[in-house]
Design a protein around this motif. Sequence first.
Motif, PDB file in Angstrom:
ATOM      1  N   ALA A 149       0.842  -1.177   0.036  1.00 22.39           N
ATOM      2  CA  ALA A 149      -0.079  -0.020  -0.090  1.00 22.39           C
ATOM      3  C   ALA A 149       0.852   1.285  -0.068  1.00 22.39           C
ATOM      4  CB  ALA A 149      -0.970  -0.066   1.125  1.00 22.39           C
ATOM      5  N   PHE A 150       1.793   1.146   0.820  1.00 20.51           N
ATOM      6  CA  PHE A 150       2.664   2.338   0.876  1.00 20.51           C
ATOM      7  C   PHE A 150       3.528   2.674  -0.557  1.00 20.51           C
ATOM      8  CE2 PHE A 150       2.764   2.146   5.605  1.00 20.51           C
ATOM      9  CZ  PHE A 150       2.538   3.288   5.675  1.00 20.51           C
ATOM     10  N   TYR A 151       3.805   1.348  -1.102  1.00 24.67           N
ATOM     11  CA  TYR A 151       4.658   1.638  -2.575  1.00 24.67           C
ATOM     12  C   TYR A 151       3.639   2.078  -3.565  1.00 24.67           C
ATOM     13  CZ  TYR A 151       6.064   0.180  -7.114  1.00 24.67           C
ATOM     14  OH  TYR A 151       6.277   0.241  -8.495  1.00 24.67           O
ATOM     15  N   ILE A 152       2.143   1.933  -3.347  1.00 23.30           N
ATOM     16  CA  ILE A 152       1.086   2.483  -4.720  1.00 23.30           C
ATOM     17  C   ILE A 152       1.109   3.756  -4.180  1.00 23.30           C
ATOM     18  CG2 ILE A 152      -1.053   2.204  -5.084  1.00 23.30           C
ATOM     19  CD1 ILE A 152      -0.948  -0.833  -4.427  1.00 23.30           C
ATOM     20  N   LEU A 153       1.100   4.252  -3.080  1.00 22.36           N
ATOM     21  CA  LEU A 153       0.862   5.896  -2.770  1.00 22.36           C
ATOM     22  C   LEU A 153       2.126   6.417  -3.155  1.00 22.36           C
ATOM     23  CD1 LEU A 153      -0.635   5.619   0.985  1.00 22.36           C
ATOM     24  CD2 LEU A 153      -1.741   6.126  -1.176  1.00 22.36           C
ATOM     25  N   TYR A 154       3.155   6.025  -3.040  1.00 26.05           N
ATOM     26  CA  TYR A 154       4.541   6.785  -3.471  1.00 26.05           C
ATOM     27  C   TYR A 154       4.400   6.560  -4.905  1.00 26.05           C
ATOM     28  CZ  TYR A 154       9.238   7.310  -5.108  1.00 26.05           C
ATOM     29  OH  TYR A 154      10.401   7.545  -5.652  1.00 26.05           O
ATOM     30  N   GLU A 155       4.075   5.655  -5.633  1.00 21.08           N
ATOM     31  CA  GLU A 155       4.262   5.729  -7.225  1.00 21.08           C
ATOM     32  C   GLU A 155       2.874   6.340  -7.608  1.00 21.08           C
ATOM     33  OE1 GLU A 155       5.820   4.630 -10.708  1.00 21.08           O
ATOM     34  OE2 GLU A 155       6.497   4.399  -8.885  1.00 21.08           O
ATOM     35  N   ALA A 156       2.024   6.508  -7.046  1.00 24.48           N
ATOM     36  CA  ALA A 156       0.872   7.336  -7.572  1.00 24.48           C
ATOM     37  C   ALA A 156       1.440   9.086  -7.429  1.00 24.48           C
ATOM     38  CB  ALA A 156      -0.587   7.019  -6.845  1.00 24.48           C
ATOM     39  N   TYR A 157       1.895   9.154  -6.235  1.00 18.41           N
ATOM     40  CA  TYR A 157       2.346  10.597  -5.900  1.00 18.41           C
ATOM     41  C   TYR A 157       3.407  11.131  -7.081  1.00 18.41           C
ATOM     42  CZ  TYR A 157       4.911  14.508  -3.854  1.00 18.41           C
ATOM     43  OH  TYR A 157       5.600  15.900  -3.653  1.00 18.41           O
ATOM     44  N   ARG A 158       4.142  10.190  -7.468  1.00 15.26           N
ATOM     45  CA  ARG A 158       5.357  10.575  -8.382  1.00 15.26           C
ATOM     46  C   ARG A 158       4.474  10.660  -9.718  1.00 15.26           C
ATOM     47  NH1 ARG A 158       8.611   8.068 -12.041  1.00 15.26           N
ATOM     48  NH2 ARG A 158       7.397   5.981 -11.930  1.00 15.26           N
ATOM     49  N   LEU A 191       1.515  11.743 -10.346  1.00 16.05           N
ATOM     50  CA  LEU A 191       0.661  12.663 -10.558  1.00 16.05           C
ATOM     51  C   LEU A 191       1.217  14.030 -11.037  1.00 16.05           C
ATOM     52  CD1 LEU A 191      -1.245  12.515  -7.162  1.00 16.05           C
ATOM     53  CD2 LEU A 191      -2.395  12.340  -9.415  1.00 16.05           C
ATOM     54  N   SER A 192       2.486  14.135 -11.072  1.00 22.51           N
ATOM     55  CA  SER A 192       3.156  15.378 -11.651  1.00 22.51           C
ATOM     56  C   SER A 192       3.444  15.208 -12.975  1.00 22.51           C
ATOM     57  CB  SER A 192       4.574  15.652 -10.704  1.00 22.51           C
ATOM     58  OG  SER A 192       5.372  14.472 -10.829  1.00 22.51           O
ATOM     59  N   ALA A 193       3.458  13.876 -13.443  1.00 22.79           N
ATOM     60  CA  ALA A 193       3.684  13.526 -14.985  1.00 22.79           C
ATOM     61  C   ALA A 193       2.735  12.630 -15.303  1.00 22.79           C
ATOM     62  CB  ALA A 193       5.270  13.363 -15.233  1.00 22.79           C
ATOM     63  N   PRO A 194       1.568  12.666 -15.469  1.00 24.05           N
ATOM     64  CA  PRO A 194       0.659  11.708 -15.887  1.00 24.05           C
ATOM     65  C   PRO A 194       1.061  10.946 -17.142  1.00 24.05           C
ATOM     66  CG  PRO A 194      -0.701  13.583 -15.281  1.00 24.05           C
ATOM     67  CD  PRO A 194       0.833  14.057 -15.391  1.00 24.05           C
ATOM     68  N   GLY A 233     -10.569  12.443 -21.236  1.00 25.96           N
ATOM     69  CA  GLY A 233      -9.260  12.460 -21.397  1.00 25.96           C
ATOM     70  C   GLY A 233      -8.360  12.878 -20.313  1.00 25.96           C
ATOM     71  N   TRP A 234      -9.041  12.884 -19.066  1.00 27.43           N
ATOM     72  CA  TRP A 234      -8.163  13.192 -17.911  1.00 27.43           C
ATOM     73  C   TRP A 234      -7.074  12.286 -17.258  1.00 27.43           C
ATOM     74  CZ3 TRP A 234     -12.906  15.610 -15.203  1.00 27.43           C
ATOM     75  CH2 TRP A 234     -13.269  16.781 -15.827  1.00 27.43           C
ATOM     76  N   ARG A 235      -6.033  12.039 -17.697  1.00 25.36           N
ATOM     77  CA  ARG A 235      -5.096  11.160 -17.405  1.00 25.36           C
ATOM     78  C   ARG A 235      -4.920  10.912 -15.818  1.00 25.36           C
ATOM     79  NH1 ARG A 235      -0.053  12.199 -21.555  1.00 25.36           N
ATOM     80  NH2 ARG A 235      -0.821  14.056 -20.997  1.00 25.36           N
ATOM     81  N   TRP A 236      -4.954  12.305 -15.184  1.00 24.20           N
ATOM     82  CA  TRP A 236      -4.653  12.043 -13.588  1.00 24.20           C
ATOM     83  C   TRP A 236      -5.601  11.025 -13.066  1.00 24.20           C
ATOM     84  CZ3 TRP A 236      -8.738  13.674 -10.778  1.00 24.20           C
ATOM     85  CH2 TRP A 236      -9.828  14.503 -11.346  1.00 24.20           C
ATOM     86  N   ILE A 237      -6.582  10.807 -13.684  1.00 25.26           N
ATOM     87  CA  ILE A 237      -7.618  10.125 -13.023  1.00 25.26           C
ATOM     88  C   ILE A 237      -6.886   8.800 -12.558  1.00 25.26           C
ATOM     89  CG2 ILE A 237      -9.954   8.744 -13.315  1.00 25.26           C
ATOM     90  CD1 ILE A 237     -10.940  11.379 -14.548  1.00 25.26           C
ATOM     91  N   ASP A 238      -6.139   8.281 -13.426  1.00 25.60           N
ATOM     92  CA  ASP A 238      -5.574   7.016 -13.351  1.00 25.60           C
ATOM     93  C   ASP A 238      -4.690   6.936 -11.882  1.00 25.60           C
ATOM     94  OD1 ASP A 238      -4.602   4.353 -14.388  1.00 25.60           O
ATOM     95  OD2 ASP A 238      -2.730   5.149 -14.116  1.00 25.60           O
ATOM     96  N   SER A 239      -3.980   8.062 -11.503  1.00 24.14           N
ATOM     97  CA  SER A 239      -3.317   8.150 -10.486  1.00 24.14           C
ATOM     98  C   SER A 239      -4.134   8.171  -9.206  1.00 24.14           C
ATOM     99  CB  SER A 239      -2.246   9.183 -10.634  1.00 24.14           C
ATOM    100  OG  SER A 239      -1.184   9.083 -11.513  1.00 24.14           O
ATOM    101  N   ALA A 240      -5.338   8.946  -9.497  1.00 21.37           N
ATOM    102  CA  ALA A 240      -6.141   9.278  -8.307  1.00 21.37           C
ATOM    103  C   ALA A 240      -6.797   7.882  -7.800  1.00 21.37           C
ATOM    104  CB  ALA A 240      -7.343  10.282  -8.884  1.00 21.37           C
ATOM    105  N   ALA A 292      -5.516   5.002  -8.212  1.00 16.96           N
ATOM    106  CA  ALA A 292      -4.454   4.252  -7.602  1.00 16.96           C
ATOM    107  C   ALA A 292      -4.297   4.724  -6.300  1.00 16.96           C
ATOM    108  CB  ALA A 292      -3.190   4.311  -8.234  1.00 16.96           C
ATOM    109  N   VAL A 293      -4.427   5.897  -5.807  1.00 18.00           N
ATOM    110  CA  VAL A 293      -4.288   6.430  -4.480  1.00 18.00           C
ATOM    111  C   VAL A 293      -5.630   5.988  -3.826  1.00 18.00           C
ATOM    112  CG1 VAL A 293      -4.358   8.577  -3.051  1.00 18.00           C
ATOM    113  CG2 VAL A 293      -3.017   8.620  -5.055  1.00 18.00           C
ATOM    114  N   GLY A 294      -6.583   5.917  -4.209  1.00 20.43           N
ATOM    115  CA  GLY A 294      -8.003   5.479  -3.617  1.00 20.43           C
ATOM    116  C   GLY A 294      -7.711   3.820  -3.264  1.00 20.43           C
ATOM    117  N   ILE A 295      -7.092   3.276  -4.065  1.00 18.60           N
ATOM    118  CA  ILE A 295      -6.993   1.926  -3.694  1.00 18.60           C
ATOM    119  C   ILE A 295      -5.861   1.456  -2.642  1.00 18.60           C
ATOM    120  CG2 ILE A 295      -5.968  -0.411  -4.683  1.00 18.60           C
ATOM    121  CD1 ILE A 295      -7.088   0.533  -7.612  1.00 18.60           C
ATOM    122  N   GLY A 296      -4.987   2.354  -2.572  1.00 27.18           N
ATOM    123  CA  GLY A 296      -4.063   2.434  -1.668  1.00 27.18           C
ATOM    124  C   GLY A 296      -4.503   2.618  -0.299  1.00 27.18           C
ATOM    125  N   PHE A 297      -5.356   3.897  -0.083  1.00 22.08           N
ATOM    126  CA  PHE A 297      -5.828   4.225   1.043  1.00 22.08           C
ATOM    127  C   PHE A 297      -6.889   3.029   1.605  1.00 22.08           C
ATOM    128  CE2 PHE A 297      -4.256   8.454   0.393  1.00 22.08           C
ATOM    129  CZ  PHE A 297      -3.673   8.693   1.690  1.00 22.08           C
TER     130      PHE A 297
END
Length: 297
Positions: free
Chosen positions: A99-108, A110-113, A177-184, A186-191
């Motif tokens: 879960a911590f790994y997923i949160l880290y990767e999602a954060y990384r 988000l700045s470059a979807p 076309g909002w690619r940031w949704i994918d990372s969002a 992933a964050v939801g799954i992590g939490f």
Amino acid sequence: MSDSHQHGDVRALPESRLWFAFGLTGTFMVVEIIGGMVTGSLALISDAMHMLTDAMALLLALVAIRAGRKAADLLRTYGYARFEILAAAINALVLLGVAFYILYEAYRRLSAPAEIQSLGMMAVAAVGLVINLLSMRLLSGGKDESLNVKGAYLEVWADMLGSVGVLAGAALIWLTGWRWIDSAVAVGIGFMVFPRTWTLLRECINILLEGVPSGMSLQAVRETIAGTAGVAAIHDVHLWAVTQSKPMLTGHVVLLPGADGEQVRRDIEDRLQAGFDLHHTTLQMEREDRSPSEHIH
């Protein structure tokens, strides 16, 4: 000593169901990793990591079945039943790490979807949802009897929600076309994994520390014993569990003058079985004429 009742445990679930669920989960985990790499979806990869922990939980449950079949010996007088608890604790710790790994990767990310192939992502998520529903069905019969099966069931349940989230996210990406949704997603799954994992880990730690089993009150048990006819006092009462389905009790019972120790013991055991579903008890009966220094009221 009373040990007259057979409780369900990890073996209460047919082994074939666990193997089938393990095969489904493990196979689709590989498919989801490949799908995540091909489509560029972090949400799929994060869901695949959850699938990995699901597969691990199922494998540990299968190992626990085999270990539980080994008879008690001179070194392990309770046998290997508690291996199930150790396996569940290890699984919870691994799940927290993922879960911590997923949160880290999602954060990384988000700045470059990354570029996302939303239709492929949607197709893989839909298949994952079906696999999770099948696995939940296979595991539902043993989830209330075994911490290990419960852990596997909770993980598959969370994966099912994750698959729904990935499916919805893929649809939104396709529409907007909002690619940031994918990372969002992933964050939801992590939490989503933290509360259920903490609950499982807390139960495991309580059993390993020989704490009072969840849902049972030591005070209520003591009052039940003390209120039995012929009992003058009790002391050194201990209530713990070898596994989730096998609570144990030991204690010293001081008898009133003239009380029949064997009858009092049977009366106590009957009351504990009826009131607490407690069937594994060891009671030492003592007389009131012992020195006060020999027991604590």
